[in-house]
Design an enzyme around this catalytic site. Structure first.
Site, short mmCIF file in Angstrom:
data_model
loop_
_atom_site.label_atom_id
_atom_site.label_comp_id
_atom_site.label_asym_id
_atom_site.label_seq_id
_atom_site.Cartn_x
_atom_site.Cartn_y
_atom_site.Cartn_z
CG ASN A 258 0.02 -0.15 2.58
OD1 ASN A 258 0.19 0.96 2.73
ND2 ASN A 258 -0.26 -1.37 3.16
CG ASP B 86 -6.79 -5.41 6.58
OD1 ASP B 86 -6.65 -5.59 8.07
OD2 ASP B 86 -7.48 -4.11 6.04
N PRO C 56 -2.52 -12.18 10.73
CG PRO C 56 -0.78 -12.24 12.28
CD PRO C 56 -2.02 -12.58 10.99
CG PHE D 259 -2.29 5.80 13.87
CD1 PHE D 259 -1.66 5.80 15.14
CD2 PHE D 259 -1.99 7.40 12.77
CE1 PHE D 259 -0.54 6.37 15.08
CE2 PHE D 259 -1.30 8.15 13.64
CZ PHE D 259 -0.57 7.67 14.59
#
Ligand code: C5P
Length: 422
Positions: free
Chosen positions: A234, A303, A332, A350
């Site tokens: 990302n 994720d 996890p 966050f």
């Protein structure tokens, strides 16, 4: 930074806020630094140090020894600092002929960089036979010294005795570093680099609200391999996590940063563990979390990861046609696992959301059982140097008015410290 004998008055005065606010501005704004330069080849780095201190917002006055002027001309420092440079104790530009008093009284701190072996010895003995040594003796502010000398001179028992005495007198000894020296030898004695010295000066002025605390952080993206050359990642830059690691260290904490792939340099004084995937991050964090006082999860952890990464590069033909699908499995949740430890550290999460920030951040706080969540809208700053954030805790939502990531980091550190103290 240990300053055992530094007078409490000097240190407290130095760490008090400067006249102009530095919360959202430059970190040394309003600070007056008296920079002493002594006669070593590292004097050339003091020119860059002057520039960087000024860039960080400080006002810099330079005083040099006669020997230092053999390496770099005073005009260089005058041009960089925009201030007259002093060498001579009898300088007639000072009307009362007392430059040692005039120059030291306006300083919030005095930094001698480079500090030669001879100069350190003079400071230990309290000698005052030139302007710079007189300034040191007459000063009314904290003193920091950055030794620079040949490794043999550094290792000499006389120098080591002097350094121990300086520390006992409350003088901050910064470095030296290890490496190749101007003389061609390798060992301890190199002056710390200008950017490291600036960090140390900033840290020196930062109140030690996290002294004695262990702070663990995650930062950056994770990279989940699909095959040897491809993966899922990302756009997290890691900047917010790195800024927080730096702010926590400046506030006196022992900091460990578990970082996904970023191109960022490790903050000065921070121990960094480099990882790639979420599973690696999880494996690096959990053992460290057991004795951490604070855990701040800033990383944008994937994720999901590919269920079965290929060991060989996937070929177009192998996919069989125009479309292919990738089986993913859940990673996890590192933060939830840390928060669920029997004696968890103070956990900060966050929440970067594209919409409904308050609702998502608050539900994350409850679900993951966190005392504090830092929320931001992705449109307000994901990957850049600034951001607009809201802190969510049991008392409600608290928007921060600072937008630079270093200012946000200091505000979060202050809030965490306050929470630990209560
Ligand atoms: O649930 P969500 O991913 O939105 O939560 C974000 C927060 O949880 C961040 O603090 C992030 O660092 C942390 N997190 C984590 N491990 C994961 C996913 C998120 O530590 N697998």
């Amino acid at each position: 930074m240990a300053l055992p004998g530094q007078s409490a008055r000097s240190l407290q005065a130095a760490q008090a806020s400067p006249s102009s606010s530095s919360v959202d501005g430059l970190e040394l704004a309003g600070r007056h630094i008296l920079l002493g330069v002594t006669g070593g080849v590292a004097a050339y780095k003091a020119a860059e140090l002057t520039r960087q201190l000024i860039k960080a917002g400080a006002t810099v006055r330079v005083a040099m020894t006669e020997a230092a002027t053999r390496f770099v001309a005073p005009a260089t420092f005058q041009a960089l600092s925009g201030q007259a440079v002093f060498v001579d104790a009898w300088d007639e530009r000072v009307p009362n002929l007392m430059p040692h008093i005039e120059l030291s009284r306006e300083a919030d701190a005095m930094l001698v960089a480079p500090a030669t072996a001879d100069f350190l010895a003079k400071v230990v003995q309290g000698r005052a036979d030139d302007l710079l040594s007189t300034l040191v003796l007459a000063r009314d502010c904290p003193l920091l010294v950055a030794p620079a000398m040949n490794r043999q001179m550094w290792d000499n028992p006389a120098t080591q005795r002097n350094v121990a005495q300086l520390a006992a007198d409350g003088i901050a000894v910064l470095g030296p570093d290890e490496g190749v020296q101007a003389c061609g030898e390798t060992g301890f004695g190199r002056m710390l680099e200008p950017e490291v010295l600036v960090e140390e000066v900033i840290a020196f002025f930062t109140p030690k609200v996290l002294a004695g605390k262990k702070v663990l952080l995650t930062a950056g993206p994770t990279f989940e391999a699909i095959d040897p050359v491809r993966g899922i990642t990302n756009l997290s830059s890691g900047r917010m996590g790195y800024a927080l690691a730096r702010a926590a260290r400046q506030a006196g904490a022992e900091v460990t940063l578990v970082s996904g792939p970023t191109g960022l340099p490790c903050p000065v004084g921070v121990a960094r563990i480099d990882v790639t995937s979420a599973l690696e991050m999880h494996g690096a964090v959990l053992p460290q979390a057991v004795d951490a006082d604070v855990f701040i999860a800033v990383a944008a952890v994937a994720d999901y990861r590919p269920a079965a990464p290929e060991t060989r590069k996937i070929k177009k033909t192998a996919a069989g046609g125009e479309a292919m699908s990738l089986a993913l499995v859940r990673n996890p949740d590192i933060l939830s696992d840390v928060a669920a430890l029997p004696r968890p550290p103070y956990c900060v999460g966050f929440a970067a959301e594209s919409h409904d920030l308050a609702q998502y951040a608050e539900s994350k706080r409850i679900k993951k059982n966190l005392p504090l969540v830092v929320g931001n809208l992705i449109a307000d700053g994901f990957g850049g140097d600034s951001n607009r954030v809201i802190l969510f805790d049991a008392a409600g939502a608290h928007p921060l008015d600072t937008t630079r990531k270093d200012g946000i980091a200091r505000a979060i550190v202050a809030r965490v410290a306050a929470a630990l103290a209560s």
